[in-house]
Scaffold this motif. Structure first.
Motif, PDB file in Angstrom:
ATOM      1  N   MET A 155       6.194   5.560  -1.459  1.00  0.00           N
ATOM      2  CA  MET A 155       7.206   4.661  -0.971  1.00  0.00           C
ATOM      3  C   MET A 155       6.537   3.337  -0.671  1.00  0.00           C
ATOM      4  N   MET A 156       7.108   2.281  -1.188  1.00  0.00           N
ATOM      5  CA  MET A 156       6.538   0.956  -0.998  1.00  0.00           C
ATOM      6  C   MET A 156       7.536   0.101  -0.241  1.00  0.00           C
ATOM      7  N   ALA A 157       7.269  -0.095   1.051  1.00  0.00           N
ATOM      8  CA  ALA A 157       8.185  -0.857   1.895  1.00  0.00           C
ATOM      9  C   ALA A 157       7.488  -1.215   3.195  1.00  0.00           C
ATOM     10  N   LEU A 158       8.020  -2.222   3.850  1.00  0.00           N
ATOM     11  CA  LEU A 158       7.540  -2.534   5.189  1.00  0.00           C
ATOM     12  C   LEU A 158       8.064  -1.472   6.149  1.00  0.00           C
ATOM     13  N   PRO A 159       7.347  -1.194   7.236  1.00  0.00           N
ATOM     14  CA  PRO A 159       7.822  -0.196   8.199  1.00  0.00           C
ATOM     15  C   PRO A 159       9.218  -0.553   8.719  1.00  0.00           C
ATOM     16  N   SER A 160      10.093   0.448   8.730  1.00  0.00           N
ATOM     17  CA  SER A 160      11.458   0.250   9.208  1.00  0.00           C
ATOM     18  C   SER A 160      12.082   1.623   9.466  1.00  0.00           C
ATOM     19  N   PRO A 161      13.241   1.652  10.118  1.00  0.00           N
ATOM     20  CA  PRO A 161      13.929   2.936  10.305  1.00  0.00           C
ATOM     21  C   PRO A 161      14.274   3.610   8.973  1.00  0.00           C
ATOM     22  N   VAL A 174       3.627   9.136  -0.060  1.00  0.00           N
ATOM     23  CA  VAL A 174       2.409   8.328  -0.157  1.00  0.00           C
ATOM     24  C   VAL A 174       2.817   6.896   0.191  1.00  0.00           C
ATOM     25  N   PRO A 175       2.473   6.442   1.400  1.00  0.00           N
ATOM     26  CA  PRO A 175       2.879   5.093   1.779  1.00  0.00           C
ATOM     27  C   PRO A 175       2.035   4.039   1.067  1.00  0.00           C
ATOM     28  N   LEU A 176       2.698   3.048   0.513  1.00  0.00           N
ATOM     29  CA  LEU A 176       2.043   1.912  -0.128  1.00  0.00           C
ATOM     30  C   LEU A 176       2.586   0.648   0.511  1.00  0.00           C
ATOM     31  N   PHE A 177       1.730  -0.157   1.078  1.00  0.00           N
ATOM     32  CA  PHE A 177       2.185  -1.376   1.719  1.00  0.00           C
ATOM     33  C   PHE A 177       2.348  -2.484   0.689  1.00  0.00           C
ATOM     34  N   PRO A 178       3.297  -3.383   0.900  1.00  0.00           N
ATOM     35  CA  PRO A 178       3.594  -4.425  -0.073  1.00  0.00           C
ATOM     36  C   PRO A 178       2.425  -5.356  -0.391  1.00  0.00           C
ATOM     37  N   ASN A 179       1.471  -5.474   0.509  1.00  0.00           N
ATOM     38  CA  ASN A 179       0.348  -6.386   0.280  1.00  0.00           C
ATOM     39  C   ASN A 179      -0.853  -5.697  -0.373  1.00  0.00           C
ATOM     40  N   ASN A 199      -6.012  -1.433  -5.967  1.00  0.00           N
ATOM     41  CA  ASN A 199      -5.762  -0.318  -5.050  1.00  0.00           C
ATOM     42  C   ASN A 199      -4.458   0.400  -5.379  1.00  0.00           C
ATOM     43  N   PHE A 200      -3.441  -0.347  -5.779  1.00  0.00           N
ATOM     44  CA  PHE A 200      -2.172   0.250  -6.163  1.00  0.00           C
ATOM     45  C   PHE A 200      -2.380   1.232  -7.313  1.00  0.00           C
ATOM     46  N   THR A 201      -3.052   0.779  -8.359  1.00  0.00           N
ATOM     47  CA  THR A 201      -3.308   1.632  -9.522  1.00  0.00           C
ATOM     48  C   THR A 201      -4.140   2.851  -9.137  1.00  0.00           C
ATOM     49  N   PHE A 202      -5.154   2.661  -8.299  1.00  0.00           N
ATOM     50  CA  PHE A 202      -6.001   3.771  -7.852  1.00  0.00           C
ATOM     51  C   PHE A 202      -5.185   4.803  -7.082  1.00  0.00           C
ATOM     52  N   GLU A 203      -4.400   4.346  -6.098  1.00  0.00           N
ATOM     53  CA  GLU A 203      -3.632   5.274  -5.264  1.00  0.00           C
ATOM     54  C   GLU A 203      -2.595   6.036  -6.082  1.00  0.00           C
ATOM     55  N   VAL A 204      -1.939   5.359  -6.987  1.00  0.00           N
ATOM     56  CA  VAL A 204      -0.955   6.029  -7.840  1.00  0.00           C
ATOM     57  C   VAL A 204      -1.648   7.065  -8.722  1.00  0.00           C
ATOM     58  N   GLY A 205      -2.771   6.711  -9.300  1.00  0.00           N
ATOM     59  CA  GLY A 205      -3.502   7.634 -10.161  1.00  0.00           C
ATOM     60  C   GLY A 205      -4.061   8.831  -9.428  1.00  0.00           C
ATOM     61  N   GLN A 206      -4.549   8.636  -8.223  1.00  0.00           N
ATOM     62  CA  GLN A 206      -5.137   9.723  -7.449  1.00  0.00           C
ATOM     63  C   GLN A 206      -4.101  10.716  -6.933  1.00  0.00           C
ATOM     64  N   THR A 207      -2.871  10.273  -6.797  1.00  0.00           N
ATOM     65  CA  THR A 207      -1.837  11.148  -6.233  1.00  0.00           C
ATOM     66  C   THR A 207      -0.906  11.742  -7.284  1.00  0.00           C
ATOM     67  N   SER A 208      -1.080  11.383  -8.535  1.00  0.00           N
ATOM     68  CA  SER A 208      -0.182  11.831  -9.613  1.00  0.00           C
ATOM     69  C   SER A 208       1.274  11.509  -9.279  1.00  0.00           C
TER      70      SER A 208
END
Length: 70
Positions: free
Chosen positions: A1-7, A24-29, A34-43
């Motif tokens: 999920m790629m979003a700023l913290p919110s309800p 798998v939290p992904l921050f917008p910044n 790192n985005f490619t690495f995190e996506v690849g590592q988590t399938s």
């Protein structure tokens, strides 16, 4: 999920977990590297995005996912 913290992030996380998924939290910044690495590592196959900035990041890496929900 790629979003700023919110309800909505909390509600979406609970729904994913209750459906048997893993969040798998992904921050917008996050950097492209790192985005490619995190996506690849988590399938990761699905991504939930919240705003135009996150959608732009997804579009740069569209081939890594099977689904997008915005």
């Amino acid at each position: 999920m790629m979003a700023l913290p919110s309800p909505r992030w909390t509600i979406t996380s609970l729904a994913i977990i209750m459906a048997g998924g893993v969040v798998v939290p992904l921050f917008p910044n996050v950097s492209d590297e790192n985005f490619t690495f995190e996506v690849g590592q988590t399938s990761m196959q699905w991504i939930f995005v919240d705003r135009d900035m996150e959608i732009a990041m997804f579009e740069q890496h569209q081939g890594l996912f099977t689904h997008i929900l915005d």
